[in-house]
Enzyme design. Structure first.
Site, PDB file in Angstrom:
ATOM      1  N   GLN A 150      -4.429  -4.971   7.326  1.00  0.00           N
ATOM      2  CA  GLN A 150      -5.400  -5.915   6.760  1.00  0.00           C
ATOM      3  C   GLN A 150      -5.327  -7.280   7.433  1.00  0.00           C
ATOM      4  OE1 GLN A 150      -7.749  -5.040   4.720  1.00  0.00           O
ATOM      5  NE2 GLN A 150      -7.010  -3.104   3.903  1.00  0.00           N
ATOM      6  N   HIS A 175       0.880  -1.168   0.000  1.00  0.00           N
ATOM      7  CA  HIS A 175       0.000   0.000   0.000  1.00  0.00           C
ATOM      8  C   HIS A 175       0.922   1.224   0.000  1.00  0.00           C
ATOM      9  CE1 HIS A 175      -2.782   2.970   1.729  1.00  0.00           C
ATOM     10  NE2 HIS A 175      -3.766   2.147   1.440  1.00  0.00           N
ATOM     11  N   ASP A 193       3.130  -3.773   8.179  1.00  0.00           N
ATOM     12  CA  ASP A 193       1.857  -3.075   7.971  1.00  0.00           C
ATOM     13  C   ASP A 193       0.759  -4.113   8.208  1.00  0.00           C
ATOM     14  OD1 ASP A 193      -0.463  -1.999   7.037  1.00  0.00           O
ATOM     15  OD2 ASP A 193       0.334  -1.380   5.086  1.00  0.00           O
ATOM     16  N   CYS A 196      -4.677   2.346  -3.724  1.00  0.00           N
ATOM     17  CA  CYS A 196      -3.419   2.846  -3.137  1.00  0.00           C
ATOM     18  C   CYS A 196      -2.285   1.846  -3.305  1.00  0.00           C
ATOM     19  CB  CYS A 196      -3.590   3.200  -1.661  1.00  0.00           C
ATOM     20  SG  CYS A 196      -4.813   4.462  -1.354  1.00  0.00           S
ATOM     21  N   LYS A 245     -10.556   0.017  10.375  1.00  0.00           N
ATOM     22  CA  LYS A 245     -10.694  -1.225   9.598  1.00  0.00           C
ATOM     23  C   LYS A 245     -11.043  -2.404  10.504  1.00  0.00           C
ATOM     24  CE  LYS A 245      -7.264   0.258   6.229  1.00  0.00           C
ATOM     25  NZ  LYS A 245      -7.943   0.464   4.945  1.00  0.00           N
TER      26      LYS A 245
HETATM   27  N1  PMP Z   1      -1.881  -0.322   4.645  1.00  0.00           N
HETATM   28  C1  PMP Z   1      -2.853  -1.066   4.119  1.00  0.00           C
HETATM   29  C2  PMP Z   1      -2.536  -2.456   3.683  1.00  0.00           C
HETATM   30  C3  PMP Z   1      -4.133  -0.559   4.004  1.00  0.00           C
HETATM   31  O1  PMP Z   1      -5.099  -1.307   3.479  1.00  0.00           O
HETATM   32  C4  PMP Z   1      -4.388   0.777   4.425  1.00  0.00           C
HETATM   33  C5  PMP Z   1      -5.758   1.385   4.309  1.00  0.00           C
HETATM   34  N2  PMP Z   1      -6.299   1.308   3.006  1.00  0.00           N
HETATM   35  C6  PMP Z   1      -3.341   1.506   4.972  1.00  0.00           C
HETATM   36  C7  PMP Z   1      -2.101   0.935   5.068  1.00  0.00           C
HETATM   37  C8  PMP Z   1      -3.518   2.903   5.462  1.00  0.00           C
HETATM   38  O2  PMP Z   1      -4.362   2.939   6.555  1.00  0.00           O
HETATM   39  P1  PMP Z   1      -5.005   4.331   7.030  1.00  0.00           P
HETATM   40  O3  PMP Z   1      -5.612   4.929   5.785  1.00  0.00           O
HETATM   41  O4  PMP Z   1      -6.039   3.912   8.003  1.00  0.00           O
HETATM   42  O5  PMP Z   1      -3.926   5.141   7.612  1.00  0.00           O
END
Ligand code: PMP
Length: 422
Positions: A216, A136, A213, A378, A239
């Site tokens: 998920q 991401h 990270d 993203c 999430k």
């Molecule tokens: N890493 C991953 C794998 C994600 O799915 C996301 C959220 N789409 C993020 C980081 C970023 O999280 P946040 O937007 O809550 O800061």
């Protein structure tokens, strides 16, 4: 989960009861972007504001005491949820902020801040930061920026055609110049699980720090961060059934103790003179300013709620949903990206429909009350790797039912005909 248990779970989420697009029941398949919230979380925030609202760690009054207790109890709940100690959980506004915090701590150390203790965070030009092609942007761009600030070099693991991290040349990617190995636990595009043990072992062989990270994974699997052996991890409340505006950075205690602060100001200090300042121990050292207390309390309640349901059972339920989701690949003209084997992936499925743009797929589904996400999620490099500009993505959570996925598959099966594509 039995049908009765699942019905009880769903009844706890007010939003799941609403209709969309002219009275259609909502089929919410966008939980990887953000999850819905159970009543206990909504009530915890309201209760905080109605009964306990005060700034924490300061006032000498009863409300401040109660607010501080709620805030710290929430930290303990989140810590317990991921197998950590309270002192190893730093509140952040989310995973993005948590990952940036670590990256900026490295550059502050590199700029000479943090004294001798911060040595492990100091980078020299030519040192290497390793990520993967599946990241991401939140776990990629902060490292690119760190490299630009310090002269470190970004390297990465590629992914294979199934979206799995390619470890075949691990010893060429992770070298004795590697200082950080940062990777996602579960891809938000393919749902693929990363080979955590191998990546941690590779990093340890060369003395590099690992940053996971866990956005998920934490909402969907039992996750014990110390047992995984990672040094840092980031995840977001929103999430995992919690509120927006809060998340956590996990850091091994000895590393948080050695890490220089990034955001400075009130609440993170010990002694301040006009000339200089000494800093509080972690986690407060990283929590400058008035914190997002109500949201943190909500995150604590979300972690408890999931913990009481049992993450093993949540994971089992979602494994069944993943099996149903990957069946979209059986629809003529639909191609999923990522591993076909559901043992290697969670209930997040991105796909392309031949001859139909992802945005049009999303619109047709939306007309039927089915919410999916479209775009690059993203993760532009991963989409480039798969040779597509955009995908549509369906993702599940604990409250998702197999019937909803069947409805989604049925609607998707009609999309090509709708656009007159063979
Ligand atoms: N890493 C991953 C794998 C994600 O799915 C996301 C959220 N789409 C993020 C980081 C970023 O999280 P946040 O937007 O809550 O800061």
């Amino acid at each position: 989960l039995t049908a009765t248990e699942l019905a009880a779970v769903r009844a706890d989420f007010p939003l799941l009861g609403r209709t969309v697009r002219g009275g259609r029941p909502l089929v919410y398949l966008d939980s990887a972007a953000t999850s819905q919230k159970p009543n206990v979380v909504l009530e915890a925030e309201v209760d905080f504001y109605e009964q306990r609202n005060a700034a924490v760690h300061r006032g000498a009054h009863q409300l401040a005491e109660e607010a501080t207790e709620a805030f710290e109890d929430a930290r303990a709940a989140v810590a317990a949820f991921v197998g950590a100690d309270e002192g190893e959980i730093v509140w952040t506004p989310g995973a993005t902020a948590a990952l940036n915090l670590v990256a900026y701590a490295f550059s502050n150390a590199t700029a000479g801040r943090g004294g001798a203790a911060a040595e492990r965070f100091r980078l020299a030009p030519g040192d290497e930061i390793v990520v993967t092609e599946a990241e991401h942007h939140a776990n990629l761009v902060p490292w690119q920026e760190l490299c630009a600030r310090t002269g470190a070099v970004l390297r990465w693991f590629g992914v294979d055609d199934d979206g799995r991290i390619d470890l075949s040349d691990v010893d060429r990617v992770v070298t004795d110049r590697t200082r950080v190995v940062a990777f996602g636990h579960v891809s938000n595009v393919t749902g693929a699980l990363a080979p955590v043990a191998e990546l941690v072992a590779a990093a340890r062989r060369v003395g590099a720090l690992t940053v996971l990270d866990a956005c998920q994974s934490v909402p969907h699997l039992p996750v014990d961060l110390p047992a995984l052996g990672v040094d840092f991890a980031a995840f977001s409340a929103h999430k995992m059934l919690g509120p927006t505006g809060v998340g956590a950075l996990y850091g091994r205690r000895e590393l948080l103790e050695a890490m220089p602060p990034v955001t400075t100001g009130g609440s993170m200090v010990e002694v301040v003179t006009m000339a200089e300042t000494t800093y509080a121990p972690p986690p407060q050292r990283f929590e400058a300013g008035t914190q997002m207390v109500a949201q943190a309390v909500g995150m604590g309640v979300a972690a408890q709620w999931l913990g009481e349901l049992g993450m093993d059972r949540v994971a089992q339920h979602e494994r069944e949903l993943a099996t149903e989701l990957v069946r979209v690949g059986e629809i003529p003209g639909v191609r999923i990206v990522g591993p076909a084997d559901t043992r290697d992936r969670l209930a997040v499925v991105s796909f392309v429909v031949d001859g139909v743009h992802a945005h049009d797929v999303g619109q047709v589904l939306d007309d039927r009350g089915i919410a999916v996400r479209v775009g690059h999620h993203c993760a532009q490099p991963l989409h480039r790797r798969f040779g597509v500009a955009a995908t549509a993505r369906a993702s599940a959570s604990v409250y998702t039912t197999a019937e909803e996925i069947a409805q989604f598959r049925e609607a998707l099966a009609g999309v090509r005909a709708f656009f007159g594509v063979d």
